[in-house]
Design an enzyme around this catalytic site. Structure first.
Site, PDB file in Angstrom:
ATOM      1  N   GLY A 170       0.735  -1.240   0.000  1.00 19.31           N
ATOM      2  CA  GLY A 170       0.000   0.000   0.000  1.00 19.31           C
ATOM      3  C   GLY A 170       0.767   1.294   0.000  1.00 19.31           C
ATOM      4  O   GLY A 170       1.860   1.376  -0.521  1.00 19.31           O
ATOM      5  N   SER A 171       0.182   2.235   0.633  1.00 17.63           N
ATOM      6  CA  SER A 171       0.431   3.662   0.524  1.00 17.63           C
ATOM      7  C   SER A 171       1.893   4.073   0.527  1.00 17.63           C
ATOM      8  O   SER A 171       2.706   3.583   1.305  1.00 17.63           O
ATOM      9  CB  SER A 171      -0.280   4.366   1.670  1.00 17.63           C
ATOM     10  OG  SER A 171       0.017   5.737   1.657  1.00 17.63           O
TER      11      SER A 171
END
Length: 138
Positions: free
Chosen positions: A63-64
């Site tokens: 993710g991010s």
């Protein structure tokens, strides 16, 4: 029994510590508390596990891009892992460790990719990462 696995050093340094295998990828953004090193993602199988000072073994991050900053901050705070062993390279984690190495050169945290034999690594074992990428588990 000693396991010795060749790996590719992405961030070369040495580290020693007790291993923690994360069974699923983890996002540092919202998944790790940088002030404690605890896994805070309530949906992660190792929710509550302490990563500070451990040789963290996980398939890859998740993710991010903000996770890079959280990882670098945990290195600054002394709550980050001693080293990372991944099955596949993860650019977000690489960027976080590169930033930490530049900002906090006295706190090295190696990142090694071990595509073959990764599954044989276990939690709770004394583990060493060498600058050449070799991972030793006792």
């Amino acid at each position: 029994m000693v396991r010795i696995l060749p790996g590719k050093p992405v961030i070369a340094a040495t580290a020693e510590g007790v291993s923690l295998v994360l069974h699923e990828p983890l996002s540092w953004w919202g998944g790790i508390d940088s002030t404690t090193g605890a896994v805070i993602d309530r949906h992660h199988p190792q929710y509550g596990a302490e990563t500070a000072g451990r040789i963290l073994i996980l398939p890859h991050g998740r993710g991010s891009s903000g996770g890079s900053a959280v990882l670098a901050e945990s290195i600054r705070a002394g709550t980050g892992p001693a080293g990372l062993v991944l099955r596949a390279v993860d650019p977000i984690l690489v960027v976080g460790l590169l930033a930490a190495a530049e900002l906090y050169p006295d706190r090295p945290c190696p990142l090694v990719v071990v595509p073959d034999g990764y599954e044989s690594l276990a939690s709770g074992s004394p583990t060493r990462i060498r600058t050449d990428g070799t991972v030793e588990q006792y």
